[in-house]
Design an enzyme around this catalytic site. Sequence first.
Site, PDB file in Angstrom:
ATOM      1  N   GLU A   1      33.425  14.076 -22.376  1.00 46.01           N
ATOM      2  CA  GLU A   1      32.611  14.503 -21.248  1.00 46.01           C
ATOM      3  C   GLU A   1      32.055  13.297 -20.493  1.00 46.01           C
ATOM      4  O   GLU A   1      31.561  12.341 -21.094  1.00 46.01           O
ATOM      5  CB  GLU A   1      31.430  15.358 -21.718  1.00 46.01           C
ATOM      6  CG  GLU A   1      30.563  15.778 -20.519  1.00 46.01           C
ATOM      7  CD  GLU A   1      29.237  16.404 -20.895  1.00 46.01           C
ATOM      8  OE1 GLU A   1      28.918  16.498 -22.086  1.00 46.01           O
ATOM      9  OE2 GLU A   1      28.511  16.801 -19.954  1.00 46.01           O
TER      10      GLU A   1
ATOM     11  N   ASP B   1      19.140   3.195 -27.482  1.00 49.75           N
ATOM     12  CA  ASP B   1      18.551   2.902 -26.180  1.00 49.75           C
ATOM     13  C   ASP B   1      17.190   2.277 -26.425  1.00 49.75           C
ATOM     14  O   ASP B   1      16.325   2.901 -27.039  1.00 49.75           O
ATOM     15  CB  ASP B   1      18.422   4.215 -25.392  1.00 49.75           C
ATOM     16  CG  ASP B   1      17.830   4.001 -24.006  1.00 49.75           C
ATOM     17  OD1 ASP B   1      17.829   4.961 -23.217  1.00 49.75           O
ATOM     18  OD2 ASP B   1      17.364   2.878 -23.697  1.00 49.75           O
TER      19      ASP B   1
ATOM     20  N   ASP C   1      13.996   0.667 -24.584  1.00 50.23           N
ATOM     21  CA  ASP C   1      13.404   0.706 -23.258  1.00 50.23           C
ATOM     22  C   ASP C   1      12.101  -0.096 -23.245  1.00 50.23           C
ATOM     23  O   ASP C   1      11.247   0.113 -24.092  1.00 50.23           O
ATOM     24  CB  ASP C   1      13.149   2.173 -22.925  1.00 50.23           C
ATOM     25  CG  ASP C   1      12.823   2.384 -21.475  1.00 50.23           C
ATOM     26  OD1 ASP C   1      12.144   1.526 -20.879  1.00 50.23           O
ATOM     27  OD2 ASP C   1      13.248   3.422 -20.937  1.00 50.23           O
TER      28      ASP C   1
ATOM     29  N   CYS D   1       2.188  -8.850 -19.648  1.00 52.66           N
ATOM     30  CA  CYS D   1       2.674  -9.355 -18.364  1.00 52.66           C
ATOM     31  C   CYS D   1       3.082  -8.243 -17.418  1.00 52.66           C
ATOM     32  O   CYS D   1       2.867  -8.330 -16.210  1.00 52.66           O
ATOM     33  CB  CYS D   1       3.861 -10.278 -18.601  1.00 52.66           C
ATOM     34  SG  CYS D   1       5.090  -9.529 -19.708  1.00 52.66           S
TER      35      CYS D   1
ATOM     36  N   CYS E   1       8.540 -11.053 -20.969  1.00 49.72           N
ATOM     37  CA  CYS E   1       8.678  -9.954 -21.932  1.00 49.72           C
ATOM     38  C   CYS E   1      10.136  -9.670 -22.307  1.00 49.72           C
ATOM     39  O   CYS E   1      10.383  -8.937 -23.276  1.00 49.72           O
ATOM     40  CB  CYS E   1       7.998  -8.681 -21.430  1.00 49.72           C
ATOM     41  SG  CYS E   1       8.442  -8.192 -19.754  1.00 49.72           S
TER      42      CYS E   1
ATOM     43  N   GLY F   1      20.505  -2.174 -16.702  1.00 53.89           N
ATOM     44  CA  GLY F   1      20.427  -2.336 -15.254  1.00 53.89           C
ATOM     45  C   GLY F   1      19.000  -2.437 -14.754  1.00 53.89           C
ATOM     46  O   GLY F   1      18.764  -2.869 -13.621  1.00 53.89           O
TER      47      GLY F   1
ATOM     48  N   ASP G   1      14.447   4.983 -29.501  1.00 54.15           N
ATOM     49  CA  ASP G   1      14.218   6.382 -29.137  1.00 54.15           C
ATOM     50  C   ASP G   1      15.184   7.224 -29.971  1.00 54.15           C
ATOM     51  O   ASP G   1      16.392   7.218 -29.725  1.00 54.15           O
ATOM     52  CB  ASP G   1      14.490   6.575 -27.647  1.00 54.15           C
ATOM     53  CG  ASP G   1      14.215   8.004 -27.191  1.00 54.15           C
ATOM     54  OD1 ASP G   1      14.008   8.890 -28.064  1.00 54.15           O
ATOM     55  OD2 ASP G   1      14.216   8.244 -25.982  1.00 54.15           O
TER      56      ASP G   1
ATOM     57  N   LEU H   1      24.044  12.339 -23.600  1.00 57.10           N
ATOM     58  CA  LEU H   1      24.731  11.572 -22.556  1.00 57.10           C
ATOM     59  C   LEU H   1      23.996  10.266 -22.307  1.00 57.10           C
ATOM     60  O   LEU H   1      22.769  10.261 -22.166  1.00 57.10           O
ATOM     61  CB  LEU H   1      24.772  12.393 -21.261  1.00 57.10           C
ATOM     62  CG  LEU H   1      25.702  13.589 -21.306  1.00 57.10           C
ATOM     63  CD1 LEU H   1      25.140  14.753 -20.499  1.00 57.10           C
ATOM     64  CD2 LEU H   1      27.068  13.211 -20.762  1.00 57.10           C
TER      65      LEU H   1
ATOM     66  N   HIS I   1      22.957   0.606 -11.350  1.00 53.16           N
ATOM     67  CA  HIS I   1      21.616   1.198 -11.401  1.00 53.16           C
ATOM     68  C   HIS I   1      21.150   1.469  -9.975  1.00 53.16           C
ATOM     69  O   HIS I   1      20.984   0.539  -9.184  1.00 53.16           O
ATOM     70  CB  HIS I   1      20.635   0.267 -12.109  1.00 53.16           C
ATOM     71  CG  HIS I   1      19.398   0.975 -12.538  1.00 53.16           C
ATOM     72  ND1 HIS I   1      18.493   1.495 -11.632  1.00 53.16           N
ATOM     73  CD2 HIS I   1      18.940   1.321 -13.769  1.00 53.16           C
ATOM     74  CE1 HIS I   1      17.519   2.107 -12.305  1.00 53.16           C
ATOM     75  NE2 HIS I   1      17.762   2.008 -13.590  1.00 53.16           N
TER      76      HIS I   1
END
EC number: 2.7.7.102
Lengths: 475, 419
Positions: free
Chosen positions: B44, B109, B111, B121, B131, B161, B305, B315, B323
């Site tokens: 997919e 992922d 983040d 910062c 960072c 991105g 996560d 997905l 991005h």
Amino acid sequence: MQFSGGKRKKLRLTGDQRTVSYPHSLQFYLEPPSESISLIEFESLAIDRVKLLKTVENLGVSYVKGTEPYRSKLENEIRKLKFSFRENLEDEYEPRRKDHISHFILRLAYCQSEDLRRWFIQQEMDLLRFRFSILPKDKIQNFLKDSHLHFEAIPFADALDLFRGRKVYLEGGFAYVPLRDIVAIVLNEFRAKLSKALALTARSLPAVQSDERLQPLLNHLSHSYTGQDYSTQKNAGKISLDQIDSLSTKSFPPCMRQLHKALRDNHHLRHGGRMQYGLFLKGIGLTLEQALQFWKQEFIRGKMDPDKFDKGYSYNIRHSFGKEGKRTDYTPFSCLKIILTNPPSQGDYHGCPFRHSDPELLKQKLQSYKISPGGIHQILDLVKGSHYQVACQKYFEMIHNVDDCGFSLSHPNQFFFESQRILSGNKDIRKESIQPETPQPKPSVQKAKDASSALACLNSSLEMDMEGLEDYFSE
Amino acid sequence: METFDPAELPELLKLYYRRLFPYAQYYRWLNYGGVIKNYFQHREFSFTLKDDIYIRYQSFNNQSDLEKEMQKMNPYKIDIGAVYSHRPNQHNTVKLGAFQAQEKELVFDIDMTDYDDVRRCCSSADICSKCWTLMTMAIRIIDRALKEDFGFKHRLWVYSGRRGIHCWVCDESVRKLSSAVRSGIVEYLSLVKGGQDVKKKVHLSEKIHPFVSKSINIIKKYFEEYALVDQDILENKESWDKILALVPETIHEKLQQNFQKCHSSLQRWEYLKQGINCQDNTKNDKCGPWLEWEIMLQYCFPRLDINVSKGINHLLKSPFSVHPKTGRISVPIDLQKVDQFDPFTVPTISSICHELDAISINDEGREGNEAESDIKHRTRDYKKTSLAPYIKVFEQFLEKLDKSRKGELLKKSDLQKDF
């Protein structure tokens, strides 16, 4: 194990004992025994193992597994029954062989229903866990190696519960399990394997059962020794309804005595109470007709409409006798079932008073039953230690005025049966050919009222049950 | 570098998908050697089109089909999903319940917004060089564990991105892992627990698991420069109060006094270590550096996560996707040069399109069949842009996959040979 089929044949008595080797004091019972044995030995091995497993069960209820009293008592029983224990015995061959063969015999007896299987697996697991716990470290390595179990490295995906919490060391995708965690894994493996094996055994059971020498033996084993389930209506019709009130004070265990009183007082019982008490009554010999009459009479006194009873309650009573629906003949609840499941709430009278009653209320109840303060004190002590069934045995001893009840209580109907036996003057005579392994309980001796004497009681009660087996042993 | 203007996206994407997107390598990846039938066809994809139109269950027959569709639809964003039991674009024709996600890479992922409580910062979607070290440490720690502890061989790390990184673990056995095992892996890799309402988020047991000690050793290499210099976590009362909240109250006063005497976070950290490594703070009455490590971990350890990783049908943004807000291309990160990776030097779509224009002007002389030259151009086009080195990293990753696959096939055929 080969059973030559066909009609009653004289069994070969030659044993080919020495070809089987038992390198370790415990085993996973992976391979069935392949020798021939006599029926006598077949029977005695089986009975001994049942005794052992019953002990495992009782000790597991009375003590925390792994603590000192548990271990020493279980060790005693294993030694006494001459099963394999530690590896420092001089001649380990016989006990290990006994362990091996008896396990497989019991598989035949206990594969037949879900309940039996569950019980068997549970006790065998507890036994194995105990044996593991006393094995010295170096012996563990050898044992595991010989059992072809690989614990050096398990692919991480197979050890999910161990690696996710970082309880094991991971390297290159393999989990390296420390010794103590190995026991848990091993036991799980054992449970899974045994479960599968029992299912398979059940499938091949018809072939075994067609052997006339074995079928009655195996049936008797599983029915007699998981502590009877009192489902066979042997005594049906021997009790009349007008005896129940007096029987309830003389021979009912406190749980049923309390239910009976609540029923008489309130002319009603809720579902939990109806189930527990109703099945008990069936077990002591009430027929379906008697049961229907009994309940209906009482409920009508409570101003219930007779039609409502017929429509609502009579169906349930017939259902519990196996006359409706899936027609399962429900078995009376054992002590463990009553203690562990379906606790009573407000307005309920079922359950086990020793387990579920507030100690103060229990004390008052025992006082109203005219139990001596000394006896009450002992009972409350036992309750505090969570020894509910032993407390009930104490109650039995007090109301029958004996020092030693002579049995290990596991079922309310057993209480009734034993009570009736004492009150009727102990009419069942033991056959002379069976010599008890333990001396008869002497009424004049004050014995310590704890599980060890209960164990002695267990042996003697099982001796009693062996009576029936005699009939099947006729070669 | 050209500044990126989102308004130009439609045009830029058109060029990007026609001339720059590395279809061949992309297909080579997701086809996995064609060993399993229909593996690519059952994959997919989801597209986000202009005006936030989102379409799921896209699937393609082959590389050329993929190309055509992407060029036709010009997606702003591309996500990769699972390999299903049937072609996703036909999922409506499948009997209810029969359409199942079967395999997918194990993905992570990370983040930057998940670290807002410990970075001074920036916050939210912003990142800076001060960072970004958090991401560097995350890659080092997680990648080491995936490689050494779990034995995973084919790990692709990608810059998202904007403010984070993704990891795609592509080993054959890993793609088959159940949701439960994926969760277990995330759990193994997790140390920082608790949301806003929890002050102290890391609690070590007395016995330190090798994963934890190895992670601490990695953090130690970066801690001074990252935390004490760049982040300056003990700079002033406001910042050091946050750290004092993690240590027993009994030593607060003394530490405050000592902190006043110091001139830098470095000095204050020394006092802090002295204060907490013994005396009133002990783990089960033992002296030791647990609290010191717990603070370091809270400030530096990766935050994953779990929802992204555990679902087989989840997905995730595709490598080489653009991005839409920053214009940056989601490019692979070279593990050999993790410390040098600078997200601000990652090419944007406008910059590489600009580079392309510059090349085309130079090549104006070339004639020939347009379709042919198109393809010829493309195979050389990206190579002449700043995208080239990132595609090289991707190709090295693919080489390793190929080699591994050949090795497996050889092993299998060896086993099957009759002797």
